[in-house]
Each structure stands twice: as C-alpha cells, then as structure tokens.
Design an enzyme around this catalytic site. Sequence first.
Site, PDB file in Angstrom:
ATOM      1  N   GLN A  14       0.873  -1.364   0.054  1.00  9.63           N
ATOM      2  CA  GLN A  14      -0.131   0.325   0.132  1.00  9.63           C
ATOM      3  C   GLN A  14       1.517   1.906   0.097  1.00  9.63           C
ATOM      4  O   GLN A  14       1.046   1.965  -0.572  1.00  9.63           O
ATOM      5  CB  GLN A  14      -0.825   0.255   1.072  1.00  9.63           C
ATOM      6  CG  GLN A  14      -1.983   0.815   1.068  1.00  9.63           C
ATOM      7  CD  GLN A  14      -3.200   0.689   2.358  1.00  9.63           C
ATOM      8  OE1 GLN A  14      -3.918  -0.310   2.293  1.00  9.63           O
ATOM      9  NE2 GLN A  14      -4.473   1.972   2.257  1.00  9.63           N
ATOM     10  N   ASP A  15       1.125   1.894   1.083  1.00  8.03           N
ATOM     11  CA  ASP A  15       2.886   2.475   1.371  1.00  8.03           C
ATOM     12  C   ASP A  15       3.885   2.644   1.939  1.00  8.03           C
ATOM     13  O   ASP A  15       3.597   0.736   2.855  1.00  8.03           O
ATOM     14  CB  ASP A  15       2.043   4.122   1.932  1.00  8.03           C
ATOM     15  CG  ASP A  15       1.591   3.980   3.043  1.00  8.03           C
ATOM     16  OD1 ASP A  15       0.982   2.772   3.509  1.00  8.03           O
ATOM     17  OD2 ASP A  15       0.627   4.755   3.394  1.00  8.03           O
ATOM     18  N   PRO A  16       5.092   3.200   2.018  1.00  4.48           N
ATOM     19  CA  PRO A  16       5.776   2.621   2.602  1.00  4.48           C
ATOM     20  C   PRO A  16       5.798   2.616   4.435  1.00  4.48           C
ATOM     21  O   PRO A  16       4.761   3.484   4.795  1.00  4.48           O
ATOM     22  CB  PRO A  16       6.961   3.905   2.040  1.00  4.48           C
ATOM     23  CG  PRO A  16       6.645   4.235   0.659  1.00  4.48           C
ATOM     24  CD  PRO A  16       4.805   4.675   1.275  1.00  4.48           C
TER      25      PRO A  16
ATOM     26  N   VAL B 110       1.711   3.466  -3.158  1.00  3.19           N
ATOM     27  CA  VAL B 110       2.177   5.211  -2.644  1.00  3.19           C
ATOM     28  C   VAL B 110       3.694   5.128  -2.613  1.00  3.19           C
ATOM     29  O   VAL B 110       4.201   4.604  -1.642  1.00  3.19           O
ATOM     30  CB  VAL B 110       1.292   5.604  -2.237  1.00  3.19           C
ATOM     31  CG1 VAL B 110       1.802   6.752  -0.995  1.00  3.19           C
ATOM     32  CG2 VAL B 110      -0.327   5.739  -2.575  1.00  3.19           C
TER      33      VAL B 110
ATOM     34  N   GLY C 244      -0.608   7.022   5.383  1.00  3.70           N
ATOM     35  CA  GLY C 244      -1.213   7.287   4.151  1.00  3.70           C
ATOM     36  C   GLY C 244      -0.861   8.514   3.804  1.00  3.70           C
ATOM     37  O   GLY C 244      -1.792   9.301   3.646  1.00  3.70           O
TER      38      GLY C 244
END
Length: 253
Positions: free
Chosen positions: A78-80, A139, A148
């Site tokens: 999803q994101d780092p 992302v 997020g």
Amino acid sequence: MNEQGEAINSSAESRIQLESSWKAHVGNWLLRPEMRDLSSFLRARKVAGVSVYPPGSQIFAAFEATPFQRVKAVILGQDPYHGQGQAHGLCFSVRPGMPLPPSLLNIYKELEEDLGLLRPDHGCLLPWANRGVLLLNAVLTVEDGRAGAHQGKGWEGFTDHVVDTLNREREGLVFMLWGSYAQAKGKVIDTRRHLVLKAPHPSPLSAHRGFLGCRHFSLCNQYLSQHGLGMVDWSLPPCIALDGAILNGRIAV
C-alpha cells in the site's frame, strides 16, 4: 517530474531517474499534469522541513532492482513504512538492522511453513527483487509517523499504469495480492495471461484469516515452472552475507 522522467529527491537537491527499461514502458506517464503536481507537492513538503520516506534516491528502488523484462512475480503493497530508517523503496521490506515489522514476520512464518525456509535475521527483501520479484507499493512516499499521508497525491495513477502495463505487455507473471487494497488494484489483471493469487493481508489483524497457509510461494513457483520463466529462489541470506556493495548503494540504504 520532468521530461527526463525524473523525480524530485525529497532529501537532497539532486534528481533521480526511473530505471531505463521501465522508463521505456511507463516513463511517459511521468509527464502527466498530476505527476508534475506530485513533484511540486514533494518539493513543498521538503521545504517545509517534513521528513519524507524513503529517501529520494530510493523512491524508484523497486524498478531499479527489478528491470521490466526480469519481472517474474509482483507483490503489491500500500505505502511505505512511516518509521525513521525503515523504508527503502521495496514493499514489506526494511533496511538491514531494523526490527522486523509484524506483517513481515507473518510473511516469514508462511515462507517457513510453505517452503521450509528458516526466518532470516533481517527484513531486507532486496534479494527477492534482484531475482525478479517486483516489490511495488501503490504509493511510493510517506511522511514520518503519518501512514497514508501521500495517498491521493498522484502515485496511485502511476502505479496503476505500471500494473496495467505489465498485464498487457508481459505474459505468464504471478501477481500476489494480499489484502483488499491490493486486490482492488489488481482487478485489471487478465487471469487468462497471468496467475493471480489472493489472500488476506499478512497483518496480525488478518493473517489468521487465510494468509497463513495460503502457500503462495510454492504456488508461484509451480506456475512459473510450468510457463518457462524459471522459479524464484525465495531464500534470504543471513544479514552478514548480504552484498555490501549493493546495500551501500542507492537501493537498500
């Protein structure tokens, strides 16, 4: 982003480029207005003194480590990670020496149960990336302590384009989609051309609902073997054996 397909380095004044094979296939997307807006946003956050992860030179590390024609499998995140020193551009992976995040611990549990591979003493998945596993977050940047924070700023369109391009221009790949977010992003994948493996997210909140026991690693290799791409070596060397030349480069640290 500019005409060279470059991204602003969020931690220095230099610019970085998308790896050449990826630039040839998806670089034009970086010319779109929303990507220029994203570049301006990242620059503004830097000027404001915000810590953005991963460092600018590692934003495109997944592409650097796994060139377009070498991709065999794709794991979507999803994101780092948003903790200091964790993210280095590969989904689910952390730099050597960092504590193992809970989701990665469950990935290692499944790896041991599925293939009998013992848990390594680090969380760096760069060897997987070098062997053809694209470790792609939806992302590519985040802010310190703010999970997020960069969602909806433009990265999703670019990484959607990456997934769609692999779907259209390659054949016989394995997409490993863990959790509803990754599965929604993978809806474009043609299951007649590729293998799509779905399971709950490896987070402790959901891993017991079907991630543990999913056998995705062996199923991936079974499919790759049948389609002539060669199996992935899912083993990870001990930290002391990791390639220091690579780890001291732009990808891992």
